[in-house]
Design an enzyme around this catalytic site. Structure first.
Site, PDB file in Angstrom:
ATOM      1  N   SER A   1       0.724  -1.180  -0.079  1.00 59.11           N
ATOM      2  CA  SER A   1       0.049   0.138  -0.009  1.00 59.11           C
ATOM      3  C   SER A   1       0.933   1.262   0.032  1.00 59.11           C
ATOM      4  O   SER A   1       0.580   2.315  -0.809  1.00 59.11           O
ATOM      5  CB  SER A   1      -0.931  -0.277   1.247  1.00 59.11           C
ATOM      6  OG  SER A   1      -1.958  -1.047   1.127  1.00 59.11           O
TER       7      SER A   1
ATOM      8  N   ASP B   1      -6.864  -8.382   4.121  1.00 54.91           N
ATOM      9  CA  ASP B   1      -6.133  -9.410   3.172  1.00 54.91           C
ATOM     10  C   ASP B   1      -5.531 -10.667   3.930  1.00 54.91           C
ATOM     11  O   ASP B   1      -4.982 -11.299   3.349  1.00 54.91           O
ATOM     12  CB  ASP B   1      -4.871  -8.647   2.524  1.00 54.91           C
ATOM     13  CG  ASP B   1      -5.267  -7.253   1.619  1.00 54.91           C
ATOM     14  OD1 ASP B   1      -6.377  -7.673   1.149  1.00 54.91           O
ATOM     15  OD2 ASP B   1      -4.453  -6.774   1.383  1.00 54.91           O
TER      16      ASP B   1
HETATM   17  O1  LIG Z   1      -5.681   0.855  -0.204  1.00 54.05           O
HETATM   18  C1  LIG Z   1      -4.921  -0.230  -0.475  1.00 54.05           C
HETATM   19  O2  LIG Z   1      -3.672  -0.386  -0.450  1.00 54.05           O
HETATM   20  C2  LIG Z   1      -5.724  -1.471  -0.173  1.00 54.05           C
HETATM   21  C3  LIG Z   1      -6.625  -1.643   0.578  1.00 54.05           C
HETATM   22  C4  LIG Z   1      -7.690  -2.925   0.513  1.00 54.05           C
HETATM   23  O3  LIG Z   1      -8.535  -2.845  -0.541  1.00 54.05           O
HETATM   24  P1  LIG Z   1     -10.000  -2.274  -0.362  1.00 54.05           P
HETATM   25  O4  LIG Z   1      -9.903  -1.069  -0.249  1.00 54.05           O
HETATM   26  O5  LIG Z   1     -10.763  -2.681  -1.495  1.00 54.05           O
HETATM   27  O6  LIG Z   1     -10.646  -2.925   0.949  1.00 54.05           O
HETATM   28  C5  LIG Z   1      -6.618  -3.900   0.609  1.00 54.05           C
HETATM   29  O7  LIG Z   1      -7.434  -5.143   0.310  1.00 54.05           O
HETATM   30  C6  LIG Z   1      -5.573  -3.910  -0.788  1.00 54.05           C
HETATM   31  O8  LIG Z   1      -4.807  -4.953  -0.841  1.00 54.05           O
HETATM   32  C7  LIG Z   1      -4.789  -2.596  -0.653  1.00 54.05           C
HETATM   33  C1  LIG Z   2      -6.579  -7.400  -2.341  1.00 56.82           C
HETATM   34  C2  LIG Z   2      -5.055  -6.951  -2.619  1.00 56.82           C
HETATM   35  O1  LIG Z   2      -4.662  -6.111  -3.496  1.00 56.82           O
HETATM   36  P1  LIG Z   2      -5.432  -5.416  -4.677  1.00 56.82           P
HETATM   37  O2  LIG Z   2      -6.655  -4.911  -4.336  1.00 56.82           O
HETATM   38  O3  LIG Z   2      -4.424  -4.144  -4.771  1.00 56.82           O
HETATM   39  O4  LIG Z   2      -5.207  -6.252  -5.862  1.00 56.82           O
HETATM   40  C3  LIG Z   2      -4.188  -7.970  -1.882  1.00 56.82           C
HETATM   41  O5  LIG Z   2      -3.073  -7.590  -1.993  1.00 56.82           O
HETATM   42  O6  LIG Z   2      -4.347  -8.768  -1.065  1.00 56.82           O
END
Ligand SMILES: O=C(O)C1=C[C@@H](OP(=O)(O)O)[C@@H](O)[C@H](O)C1
Ligand SMILES: C=C(OP(=O)(O)O)C(=O)O
EC number: 2.5.1.19
Length: 454
Positions: free
Chosen positions: A32, A331
């Site tokens: 992230s 995740d």
């Molecule tokens: O903002 C981010 O970096 C992320 C937010 C999450 O998704 P959502 O915003 O769909 O919950 C997570 O599942 C993803 O791996 C990374």
């Molecule tokens: C949901 C994930 O990532 P993204 O939404 O960026 O594909 C993840 O890394 O588990």
């Protein structure tokens, strides 16, 4: 190789019952924070220096997309990157399609980033990303004046956006707790005059807010209801370059961590892991289950709290995980389900509807994987209930459905099942944790694969 870098043919792997895992490991940089550091660098005039960047496929696709929009993005060493950006509103129209591969984060955040520029850009990705919902981003962006020129059915990728001459600031109450939705609206809000506000009923990860402040934007965060937040950004700031040190990714640390818990006799230290409270739901849950996890050397690095995490193999007991904890461990449910199979008693994971729209339908993929491993589970609505038996038989083949976290979770499981556990394709692990295999093997994990060591 496909356009996004991973092998075109599936690469299977087999995890075998392993001796006690021992040693220290530093997993790669947080995904992230890595995406965001490139994006903010591209929106800033001057040089942004990044260290510890995750060099996984998802992030490399974001780097390429930032370059296609006119930023000067340069790799100067292992995890060391420099970005010379163009300033808020200064992006150029890309010549080709922006291909985000497997990455929801890269594609959704960059839709917001592009919105504040009067340019047209086409977004695309692999078969997994093309299945994922994008309406959740297009809805607020349309309210701000962005034109969706073209999109596949249901507002999916590939899609083309056109930014207006003058973006309208909005107050947006997000229908789902999603840092990607919040971040897309805030990134768009950078290009709008006046204040853009996002309200979320459950607080999601706050890396965008932190980075906005780090780069000199004016952001206020207020509590909203019992678990929510209201984030307000003053538009059209002049972002100032600021160095970024990316801490180790807690979502990647989860794999050696759960492996050490379930392989008898293990003791592992995972170094420099980000302990931002909006990311620690898994650690809280595992501790409730009786896991022997301790933080050492707690410190602040680059504006985020980090710690070395020591974990010892533990006897776990099932718990009920409240739905409101989901955003802080979204995740991590696949690997929690694995830990739950090794616990005694039921672990109930409540409110997992968002798992259905990740790289795969993770609720279904986890259930199938548990079945392949001989573990007992049931699904009730959006809840997953795993009946722990202190272990599982193993022996089957888990379908990964282009999903890195499914692949890693079940390879971890196979390190402690009675019979080996096969995973049909590990190539997508390169999206988020390219050094997974060598780092797990370094701790003593027995994983056989023809994949080239990362
Ligand atoms: O903002 C981010 O970096 C992320 C937010 C999450 O998704 P959502 O915003 O769909 O919950 C997570 O599942 C993803 O791996 C990374
Ligand atoms: C949901 C994930 O990532 P993204 O939404 O960026 O594909 C993840 O890394 O588990």
């Amino acid at each position: 190789m496909s356009s996004t870098g991973h092998a075109a043919l599936p690469v299977p792997a087999l995890a075998r019952r392993s001796p006690a895992l021992k040693g220290r490991v530093r997993v790669p940089g947080d995904k992230s924070v890595s995406h965001r550091s490139l994006i903010f660098g591209a929106l800033t005039i001057g040089e942004t220096r990044i260290s510890g960047l995750l060099e996984g496929e998802d992030v490399l696709n974001t780097a390429k997309a930032c370059a296609a929009l006119g930023a000067d993005v340069e790799r100067v060493g292992e995890g060391e990157w420099r970005v010379h950006g163009l300033g808020v509103g200064g992006l150029r129209a890309p010549e080709g399609v922006l291909d985000f591969g497997n990455a929801g984060t890269g594609s959704r955040l960059m839709m917001g980033m592009v919105a504040g520029n009067p340019i047209t850009a086409t977004f695309d990705g692999d078969a997994s990303l093309r299945r994922r919902p994008m309406r959740r981003i297009l809805d607020p962006l349309e309210q701000m004046g962005v034109e969706v020129v073209e999109a596949a059915e249901g507002g999916r990728l590939p899609l083309t956006l056109k930014g207006p001459q003058e973006l309208v600031p909005i107050t947006y109450e997000s229908p789902v707790a999603s840092a990607q939705i919040k971040s897309a609206v805030l990134l768009a809000g950078l290009g709008a005059p006046g204040e853009t506000t996002v309200i979320e009923k459950e607080a999601s990860r706050d890396h965008t807010e932190r980075m906005l402040t780090h780069f000199g934007a004016e952001v206020t965060v207020e509590p909203y209801g019992e678990h929510g937040r209201k984030v307000t950004l003053k538009g059209r700031p002049e972002l100032k370059p600021a160095p970024i040190r990316v801490p180790a990714d807690p979502s990647s640390a989860a794999f050696p961590l759960v492996a050490a818990l379930i392989v008898p006799g293990s003791e592992v230290v995972i170094e420099g892991v980000m302990t931002n409270p909006l990311r620690t739901g898994l650690l809280i849950t595992l501790k409730e289950m009786g896991a022997d996890i301790s933080f050492e050397n707690e410190r602040v690095e680059g504006g985020e709290s980090v710690a070395d995490i020591r974990v010892r193999a533990s006897a776990l007991t099932g718990v009920s995980v409240p739905a409101e904890r989901a955003p802080s461990m979204i995740d991590e449910y696949p690997v929690l389900a694995v830990a739950a199979a090794f616990a005694s008693g039921e672990t109930r994971m409540n409110g997992l509807s968002e798992l259905r729209v990740k790289e795969s339908d993770r609720l279904a993929a986890v259930a199938d994987g548990l079945a392949q491993a001989g573990a007992a589970y049931r699904i009730e609505g959006d809840d997953l209930i795993v009946t722990g038996a202190g272990g599982a038989a193993g022996g089957g083949t888990v379908a990964t459905h282009m999903d890195h976290r499914i692949a890693m979770s079940f390879l971890v499981m196979g390190l402690a099942t009675d019979k080996p556990l096969k995973v049909d394709d590990i190539s997508f692990i390169a999206t988020s944790f390219p050094t997974f295999l060598p780092q797990m093997r370094g701790l003593g994990a027995l994983i056989d694969s023809e994949a080239v060591a990362g």
